[in-house]
Design an enzyme around this catalytic site. Sequence first.
Site, short mmCIF file in Angstrom:
data_model
loop_
_atom_site.label_atom_id
_atom_site.label_comp_id
_atom_site.label_asym_id
_atom_site.label_seq_id
_atom_site.Cartn_x
_atom_site.Cartn_y
_atom_site.Cartn_z
N GLU A 1 0.84 -1.21 0.00
CA GLU A 1 0.00 0.00 0.00
C GLU A 1 0.87 1.25 0.00
OE1 GLU A 1 -2.30 2.56 3.36
OE2 GLU A 1 -2.17 0.39 3.64
N ASP B 1 0.74 3.86 -3.15
CA ASP B 1 0.35 5.26 -2.96
C ASP B 1 1.27 6.18 -3.76
OD1 ASP B 1 -1.00 7.52 -1.41
OD2 ASP B 1 1.08 7.78 -0.76
N ASP C 1 -7.06 1.28 0.62
CA ASP C 1 -5.74 0.74 0.95
C ASP C 1 -5.43 -0.49 0.09
OD1 ASP C 1 -5.53 2.70 2.84
OD2 ASP C 1 -5.87 1.38 4.57
N GLU D 1 -4.47 0.49 -3.46
CA GLU D 1 -3.09 0.97 -3.51
C GLU D 1 -2.11 -0.20 -3.43
OE1 GLU D 1 -3.29 5.50 -1.74
OE2 GLU D 1 -2.95 3.85 -0.33
#
Length: 240
Positions: A54, A58, A127, A130
């Site tokens: 994650e 991101d 989450d 990502e």
Amino acid sequence: MGFLKIDLNECIASLEQQLQVRFSSFELAKCALTHRSYVHENQHETREDNERLEFLGDAVLELAISHHLMEMLPHASEGELSKYRAFIVSEETLANVARRIGLGDFLLLGKGEEQSCGREKNSVLADALEAILGALYLSVEWKEAVSIIHKLFAPECRTAIEGKADIDYKSTLQEKAFLWFRETPYYQLISEEGPAHAKIFGVEVFLSKRSLASAQGRNKKEAEQKAAKAALEILTKVEP
């Protein structure tokens, strides 16, 4: 309540088909789908959740979307680009993209998270998406990863650019507060929760030392936007 039974092979195959990609390994894809609550309850099976992926995803998403927006809008200012990107990479938008590809049905969740409707939570879905993008980045060349992300987020990019994205509530609040009260609002960070790579920030907005509203977000900017939106709703009711 019964729990959704997961066939990981089918889930990963479905994701690969939708994204038109082949993950570099089954274990990498499984990790991207593994919530920390599942690890906590199944340490005999796995000790790695999707939080590291994650973190990577991101950064990959922000760079890919920034690149895409600069190509699409060669004359846009930095402020305009930042506004569009903030909408596209927000938790709510990510969760909606995750729902579009049915990601919630593919997740490995612990029983507690399952019982609290974790498959529908914006935070869990955002989450996980990502994390999938982090796994994507590790599986293919950068240009291919960017191309896949652009296709996946194309509807959201169009929404932002066509002016249908969320309003810039901070700018609107500043304008309205000055017009109505000749005052400028200011923001204070009031809390930080969670691990370093997945913090939740709490922000409070003030006008003349009076607290108007507070909100939380995955970053300070998101929390400030949410607080400004809440403040606008309050001030509208007492507009001079």
